[in-house]
Design a protein around this motif. Structure first.
Motif, PDB file in Angstrom:
ATOM      1  N   LEU A   1       3.388  -1.642  -7.694  1.00 40.40           N
ATOM      2  CA  LEU A   1       2.894  -1.650  -6.324  1.00 40.40           C
ATOM      3  C   LEU A   1       3.918  -1.093  -5.345  1.00 40.40           C
ATOM      4  CD1 LEU A   1       1.054  -5.077  -5.993  1.00 40.40           C
ATOM      5  CD2 LEU A   1       0.042  -2.808  -6.042  1.00 40.40           C
ATOM      6  N   ALA A   2       5.191  -1.224  -5.684  1.00 40.77           N
ATOM      7  CA  ALA A   2       6.239  -0.743  -4.784  1.00 40.77           C
ATOM      8  C   ALA A   2       6.210   0.776  -4.639  1.00 40.77           C
ATOM      9  CB  ALA A   2       7.610  -1.196  -5.295  1.00 40.77           C
ATOM     10  N   GLU A   3       5.529   1.463  -5.561  1.00 40.47           N
ATOM     11  CA  GLU A   3       5.507   2.926  -5.546  1.00 40.47           C
ATOM     12  C   GLU A   3       4.326   3.510  -4.772  1.00 40.47           C
ATOM     13  OE1 GLU A   3       5.510   4.253  -9.571  1.00 40.47           O
ATOM     14  OE2 GLU A   3       7.268   3.068 -10.149  1.00 40.47           O
ATOM     15  N   ARG A   4       3.426   2.663  -4.256  1.00 39.69           N
ATOM     16  CA  ARG A   4       2.196   3.204  -3.692  1.00 39.69           C
ATOM     17  C   ARG A   4       2.410   3.988  -2.400  1.00 39.69           C
ATOM     18  NH1 ARG A   4      -0.731  -2.489  -2.573  1.00 39.69           N
ATOM     19  NH2 ARG A   4       0.950  -3.490  -1.414  1.00 39.69           N
ATOM     20  N   ALA A   5       3.568   3.826  -1.759  1.00 41.41           N
ATOM     21  CA  ALA A   5       3.862   4.611  -0.553  1.00 41.41           C
ATOM     22  C   ALA A   5       4.569   5.916  -0.884  1.00 41.41           C
ATOM     23  CB  ALA A   5       4.704   3.793   0.414  1.00 41.41           C
ATOM     24  N   GLN A   6       4.830   6.148  -2.160  1.00 43.82           N
ATOM     25  CA  GLN A   6       5.558   7.332  -2.578  1.00 43.82           C
ATOM     26  C   GLN A   6       4.602   8.415  -3.083  1.00 43.82           C
ATOM     27  OE1 GLN A   6       8.427   6.132  -5.536  1.00 43.82           O
ATOM     28  NE2 GLN A   6       9.208   4.444  -4.285  1.00 43.82           N
ATOM     29  N   PRO A   7       5.001   9.680  -3.013  1.00 44.58           N
ATOM     30  CA  PRO A   7       4.160  10.750  -3.564  1.00 44.58           C
ATOM     31  C   PRO A   7       3.973  10.577  -5.067  1.00 44.58           C
ATOM     32  CG  PRO A   7       5.874  11.643  -2.142  1.00 44.58           C
ATOM     33  CD  PRO A   7       6.211  10.200  -2.359  1.00 44.58           C
ATOM     34  N   LEU A   8       2.841  11.011  -5.567  1.00 43.45           N
ATOM     35  CA  LEU A   8       2.618  10.999  -7.011  1.00 43.45           C
ATOM     36  C   LEU A   8       3.570  11.977  -7.673  1.00 43.45           C
ATOM     37  CD1 LEU A   8      -1.282  11.022  -7.036  1.00 43.45           C
ATOM     38  CD2 LEU A   8       0.186   9.106  -7.704  1.00 43.45           C
ATOM     39  N   SER A   9       4.162  11.545  -8.775  1.00 44.18           N
ATOM     40  CA  SER A   9       5.117  12.395  -9.487  1.00 44.18           C
ATOM     41  C   SER A   9       4.461  13.236 -10.570  1.00 44.18           C
ATOM     42  CB  SER A   9       6.202  11.523 -10.133  1.00 44.18           C
ATOM     43  OG  SER A   9       5.636  10.706 -11.160  1.00 44.18           O
ATOM     44  N   GLY A  10       3.282  12.791 -11.021  1.00 42.59           N
ATOM     45  CA  GLY A  10       2.636  13.465 -12.146  1.00 42.59           C
ATOM     46  C   GLY A  10       3.145  12.998 -13.492  1.00 42.59           C
ATOM     47  N   ASP A  11       4.044  12.027 -13.502  1.00 36.67           N
ATOM     48  CA  ASP A  11       4.605  11.527 -14.762  1.00 36.67           C
ATOM     49  C   ASP A  11       3.679  10.475 -15.356  1.00 36.67           C
ATOM     50  OD1 ASP A  11       6.080  10.672 -16.889  1.00 36.67           O
ATOM     51  OD2 ASP A  11       7.548   9.550 -15.677  1.00 36.67           O
TER      52      ASP A  11
ATOM     53  N   PRO B   1      -2.555 -11.004  -1.830  1.00 32.49           N
ATOM     54  CA  PRO B   1      -1.108 -10.832  -1.706  1.00 32.49           C
ATOM     55  C   PRO B   1      -0.604  -9.473  -2.212  1.00 32.49           C
ATOM     56  CG  PRO B   1      -1.610 -13.013  -2.567  1.00 32.49           C
ATOM     57  CD  PRO B   1      -2.891 -12.228  -2.590  1.00 32.49           C
ATOM     58  N   LEU B   2      -1.415  -8.770  -2.988  1.00 31.88           N
ATOM     59  CA  LEU B   2      -1.012  -7.472  -3.521  1.00 31.88           C
ATOM     60  C   LEU B   2      -1.381  -6.326  -2.580  1.00 31.88           C
ATOM     61  CD1 LEU B   2      -1.119  -9.387  -6.019  1.00 31.88           C
ATOM     62  CD2 LEU B   2      -1.799  -7.416  -7.383  1.00 31.88           C
ATOM     63  N   CYS B   3      -2.113  -6.612  -1.518  1.00 31.97           N
ATOM     64  CA  CYS B   3      -2.702  -5.544  -0.712  1.00 31.97           C
ATOM     65  C   CYS B   3      -2.035  -5.435   0.654  1.00 31.97           C
ATOM     66  CB  CYS B   3      -4.197  -5.789  -0.538  1.00 31.97           C
ATOM     67  SG  CYS B   3      -5.100  -5.705  -2.110  1.00 31.97           S
ATOM     68  N   ASP B   4      -1.690  -4.218   1.033  1.00 31.82           N
ATOM     69  CA  ASP B   4      -1.109  -3.980   2.350  1.00 31.82           C
ATOM     70  C   ASP B   4      -2.177  -3.641   3.386  1.00 31.82           C
ATOM     71  OD1 ASP B   4      -1.752  -1.526   1.288  1.00 31.82           O
ATOM     72  OD2 ASP B   4       0.156  -0.561   1.751  1.00 31.82           O
ATOM     73  N   ARG B   5      -3.442  -3.571   2.975  1.00 27.69           N
ATOM     74  CA  ARG B   5      -4.568  -3.391   3.887  1.00 27.69           C
ATOM     75  C   ARG B   5      -5.546  -4.524   3.619  1.00 27.69           C
ATOM     76  NH1 ARG B   5      -5.447   3.079   2.516  1.00 27.69           N
ATOM     77  NH2 ARG B   5      -3.443   3.798   3.346  1.00 27.69           N
ATOM     78  N   GLN B   6      -5.736  -5.380   4.618  1.00 30.46           N
ATOM     79  CA  GLN B   6      -6.555  -6.573   4.414  1.00 30.46           C
ATOM     80  C   GLN B   6      -7.683  -6.657   5.426  1.00 30.46           C
ATOM     81  OE1 GLN B   6      -4.028 -10.057   4.385  1.00 30.46           O
ATOM     82  NE2 GLN B   6      -3.116  -9.550   2.414  1.00 30.46           N
ATOM     83  N   GLU B   7      -8.682  -7.462   5.076  1.00 26.60           N
ATOM     84  CA  GLU B   7      -9.831  -7.724   5.937  1.00 26.60           C
ATOM     85  C   GLU B   7     -10.214  -9.186   5.783  1.00 26.60           C
ATOM     86  OE1 GLU B   7     -13.662  -6.695   3.138  1.00 26.60           O
ATOM     87  OE2 GLU B   7     -12.729  -5.023   4.191  1.00 26.60           O
ATOM     88  N   PRO B   8     -11.065  -9.709   6.680  1.00 26.12           N
ATOM     89  CA  PRO B   8     -11.516 -11.095   6.508  1.00 26.12           C
ATOM     90  C   PRO B   8     -12.519 -11.212   5.370  1.00 26.12           C
ATOM     91  CG  PRO B   8     -12.538 -10.114   8.446  1.00 26.12           C
ATOM     92  CD  PRO B   8     -11.548  -9.113   7.933  1.00 26.12           C
TER      93      PRO B   8
END
Length: 351
Positions: free
Chosen positions: A332-342, A64-71
């Motif tokens: 997890l909501a941030e994984r589509a965003q660029p890394l900020s370096g913070d 449920p945490l993954c936006d890329r899944q496989e069988p």
């Protein structure tokens, strides 16, 4: 814990490019031209399946945490190709290869086991994937990797028909997979402690399996797996970072530290969701950190191990107060965003 002696004596048994996928026990006094023993080949099976089992457990529990899944089938594959020329016929006889790709092991309790698949079944087809048509090259894992990727591209939860040969007799089984986070897991042979993730694969050194309890080994796998779930490789490349020895210099540092801490934090959620004790991560770092997490460049690109322990401890306290499963961290909501370096806002300093 596995008691393995990882020495140069193993290398004659396997092709160099296959060492990422297989492991064997050395046999004292065995010359390069001699065939590997049954004991050595069973050690290959046991070690590969140990990592496959941890990977399967983490990947299915955290789907449920993954936006890329496989069988998630629960099978560990191997090929004749990955054995070098001197060991190939011995491997064919021992594992009963009747096709180039076979089941090395089946994860206990997995959909594959429930469907009746067994170790040493030679595979012909998995769903729409014609394994017999996949090309390979002796002395490489090309065929193995291609098969894994093709199977991973199938729908994550649709029943799949598996055709096989068992003892020379054709058979088939319908496997209903569990959705799983998309990632391959490979064991690296050697005397060092490598652990890495490249976005699609997790590689873990066999020394971790040898020297650490099962739950701490799972913590290492969960950390690297977290990098894949958070798409760190893609996001680091988008920032134009420099890899290797220069990772701990200049503007690279803040991005690598941010990803390391994010992976630390997510890993304890992965462990909790899969039924592993999250504090295994703390126990691992307290053993591994003082003697093996040093070095000038590494200390710059990675936070100090004691600060990582404090950070993980604080996150585990949050997990302990939340009985909901699966736990889904807000990061997890941030994984589509660029890394900020913070990375400074993530770390908890040791006292």
């Amino acid at each position: 814990m596995y008691r393995l002696t990882l020495s140069a004596a193993l290398k004659p048994f396997l092709a160099p490019s296959a060492l990422v996928a297989s492991l064997a026990l050395p046999v004292a006094g065995v010359a390069a031209q001699e065939r590997p023993t049954a004991e050595a080949m069973e050690a290959v099976r046991d070690a590969d399946l140990a990592l496959a089992t941890v990977g399967f457990r983490l990947a299915t529990a955290n789907a449920p945490l993954c936006d890329r899944q496989e069988p998630g089938l629960g099978i560990q594959l191997h090929t004749l190709d990955q054995f070098d020329a001197g060991a190939r016929e011995a491997a064919r006889a021992h594992f009963g290869f009747a096709a180039p790709i076979a089941i090395e092991g089946v994860v206990a309790g997995s959909p594959a086991e429930q469907a009746g698949l067994r170790r040493d079944d030679s595979l012909l087809r998995v769903g729409a994937v014609d394994l017999a048509a996949i090309a390979g090259k002796p002395g490489t894992t090309d065929r193995l990797v291609a098969a894994q990727l093709a199977i991973a591209a199938l729908p994550p939860s649709a029943p799949v028909e598996v055709a096989y040969l068992r003892g020379g007799v054709a058979g088939s089984a319908t496997v209903t997979p569990l959705p799983a986070c998309k990632s391959r897991f490979e064991l690296l042979l050697g005397t060092a402690y490598p652990a890495s993730a490249d976005g699609t694969m997790v590689q873990i050194g066999a020394r971790f399996l040898e020297e650490y309890p099962a739950d701490q080994f799972a913590a290492v796998v969960a950390h690297e797996f977290s990098h894949n779930i958070l798409h760190h490789r893609d996001r680091l490349e988008a920032r134009g970072v420099t890899w290797g020895l220069l990772a701990g210099l200049g503007g690279n540092v803040k991005y690598f530290r941010q990803t390391e801490l994010q992976a630390d934090l997510l890993s304890v959620y992965l462990l909790a969701n899969a039924g592993y004790p999250p504090r295994a991560s703390v126990a691992f770092w307290k053993k591994f950190g003082p003697s093996k997490a040093g070095g000038f460049l590494r200390s710059r690109s990675h936070p100090h191990w004691a600060d990582r322990v404090a950070t993980i401890d604080a996150e585990i306290a949050r997990i302990d107060s939340n009985p909901t499963r699966p736990l889904v961290p807000a990061a997890l909501a941030e994984r589509a965003q660029p890394l900020s370096g913070d990375w400074q806002s993530l770390i908890v300093r040791r006292k």
